[in-house]
Write a protein that holds these residues in place. Structure first.
Motif, short mmCIF file in Angstrom:
data_model
loop_
_atom_site.label_atom_id
_atom_site.label_comp_id
_atom_site.label_asym_id
_atom_site.label_seq_id
_atom_site.Cartn_x
_atom_site.Cartn_y
_atom_site.Cartn_z
N ASN A 5 -33.10 38.74 6.74
CA ASN A 5 -33.82 38.86 8.21
C ASN A 5 -33.05 38.51 9.36
N PHE A 6 -32.24 37.65 9.03
CA PHE A 6 -31.42 37.06 10.32
C PHE A 6 -30.46 38.07 10.91
N TRP A 7 -29.55 38.85 10.03
CA TRP A 7 -28.90 39.91 10.23
C TRP A 7 -29.77 40.87 10.76
N ALA A 8 -30.99 41.42 10.25
CA ALA A 8 -31.63 42.50 10.73
C ALA A 8 -31.97 42.31 12.21
N ALA A 9 -32.42 40.91 12.32
CA ALA A 9 -32.97 40.63 13.90
C ALA A 9 -31.85 40.86 14.72
N LEU A 10 -30.68 40.39 14.22
CA LEU A 10 -29.20 40.39 15.14
C LEU A 10 -29.00 41.82 15.51
N LEU A 11 -28.85 42.67 14.44
CA LEU A 11 -28.60 44.00 14.78
C LEU A 11 -29.67 44.79 15.78
N ILE A 12 -30.81 44.44 15.54
CA ILE A 12 -31.90 45.00 16.55
C ILE A 12 -31.64 44.40 17.88
N GLY A 13 -31.51 42.78 17.94
CA GLY A 13 -31.85 42.26 19.23
C GLY A 13 -30.60 42.29 20.08
N VAL A 14 -29.27 42.56 19.60
CA VAL A 14 -28.25 42.45 20.36
C VAL A 14 -28.29 43.98 21.23
N PRO A 15 -28.74 45.19 20.66
CA PRO A 15 -28.90 46.23 21.47
C PRO A 15 -30.13 46.17 22.58
N LEU A 16 -31.06 45.64 21.83
CA LEU A 16 -32.13 45.29 22.77
C LEU A 16 -31.81 44.71 24.08
N ALA A 17 -31.25 43.49 23.88
CA ALA A 17 -30.82 42.81 24.85
C ALA A 17 -29.53 43.30 25.97
N PHE A 18 -28.97 43.98 25.22
CA PHE A 18 -27.83 44.68 26.20
C PHE A 18 -28.65 45.67 27.01
N MET A 19 -29.61 46.67 26.39
CA MET A 19 -30.50 47.52 27.32
C MET A 19 -31.41 46.71 28.23
N ALA A 20 -31.62 45.41 27.90
CA ALA A 20 -32.66 44.85 28.87
C ALA A 20 -31.86 44.27 30.04
N ALA A 21 -30.60 43.69 29.57
CA ALA A 21 -29.76 43.24 30.92
C ALA A 21 -29.02 44.22 31.68
N PHE A 22 -28.49 45.43 31.10
CA PHE A 22 -27.82 46.36 31.90
C PHE A 22 -28.71 47.68 32.12
#
Length: 284
Positions: A5-22
């Motif tokens: 679950n941690f790796w799944a959340a990381l794989l989803i969270g990183v692109p979402l954070a990138f989209m939100a930030a940039f």
């Protein structure tokens, strides 16, 4: 389970954070700026200025007209290329080589390719020289610095996106459907019209949307190929930001362009969804 679950959340969270930030945050800043005047007060002045001046609606019309023409020409050129690569080329090595040839122009800057077309379309360029040599015209044809030159430049740059998108869908079509149509006596043209093309429409739609949105937001090609004689919305937005330093009005133009583009895309998708599907056409 927790590690998974941690790796799944990381794989989803990183692109979402990138989209939100940039993307989301800068876009939110642009939207907020569009609703403010130069003094920073909340106002609809910028949008009223756009609607009250016939210049900007006309620029928007020219932008969408040229983008639509570029999309149509890209389809007329790109679909046969994609069909040839998928249906005619049998060798995997040859097919890969064709894909390399298609994407090779993308390795060159849009500026370089636009200047190349300026040389080809000029009064003493290869196109006019060929036309006069063949006796098709007595004097150079004014192609450069026209809307036609913009469409040519956009088409050349955007055709690879159409080819790759359509080819990706053509590869997924079940060949047994084509073979069954031929075995039942249908000609190759009838098979293409009743089977292959309807089943490839999702690729055509996706490719058209990609090409259209890229053409709408294009700045380099229209500014170079038009010589400043034809203005599109991206050029107006750049002028507000880079020359006049009117960031609030430039933001309003950018938001207006995005909103109108999204509305047109939504209406086109709604119209397409109401049409009979390709599968129904095959079954019919």
């Amino acid at each position: 389970m927790r590690i998974r679950n941690f790796w799944a959340a990381l794989l989803i969270g990183v692109p979402l954070a990138f989209m939100a930030a940039f993307f989301l945050v800068p876009f939110g800043v642009v939207v907020m700026a569009s609703f403010q005047d130069k003094a920073g007060a909340w106002s609809l002045e910028n949008y009223a200025r756009i609607l009250g001046d016939s210049y900007y609606p006309n620029v928007l019309y020219v932008t969408f007209k040229l983008s639509l023409l570029a999309t149509q020409v890209s389809f007329l050129i790109g679909y046969p290329i994609a069909y040839y690569i998928v249906a005619v080329v049998q060798s995997r090595a040859a097919r890969r080589f064709c894909y390399i040839l298609v994407i090779m122009p993308l390795f060159t800057s849009n500026i370089v390719r636009s200047f190349g077309w300026m040389i080809l379309l000029g009064r003493q360029g290869l196109v006019n020289t060929t036309l006069m040599t063949l006796g098709l015209t007595e004097r150079p044809v004014p192609i450069l610095f026209t809307e036609l030159s913009i469409v040519i430049g956009l088409t050349y740059i955007l055709v690879p996106f159409m080819v790759l998108t359509v080819a990706g869908v053509l590869q997924t079509i079940d060949r047994s459907l084509v073979e069954a149509s031929l075995d039942l006596g249908a000609s190759r043209f009838a098979t293409f019209a009743r089977v292959t093309f309807p089943l490839s429409l999702p690729g055509v739609v996706a490719g058209s949307l990609i090409v259209f949105t890229l053409a709408v937001s294009a700045y380099v090609v229209p500014s170079i190929m038009s010589g400043g004689r034809t203005v599109v919305m991206a050029m107006s937005i750049f002028e507000q930001y880079g020359s006049l330093f009117d960031f609030n009005f430039g933001a309003a133009l950018a938001v207006g362009l995005l909103v109108v583009t999204l509305v047109l895309i939504a209406l086109s998708l709604l119209f397409i969804e109401r049409q009979p599907s390709g599968r129904q056409g095959v079954n019919g």
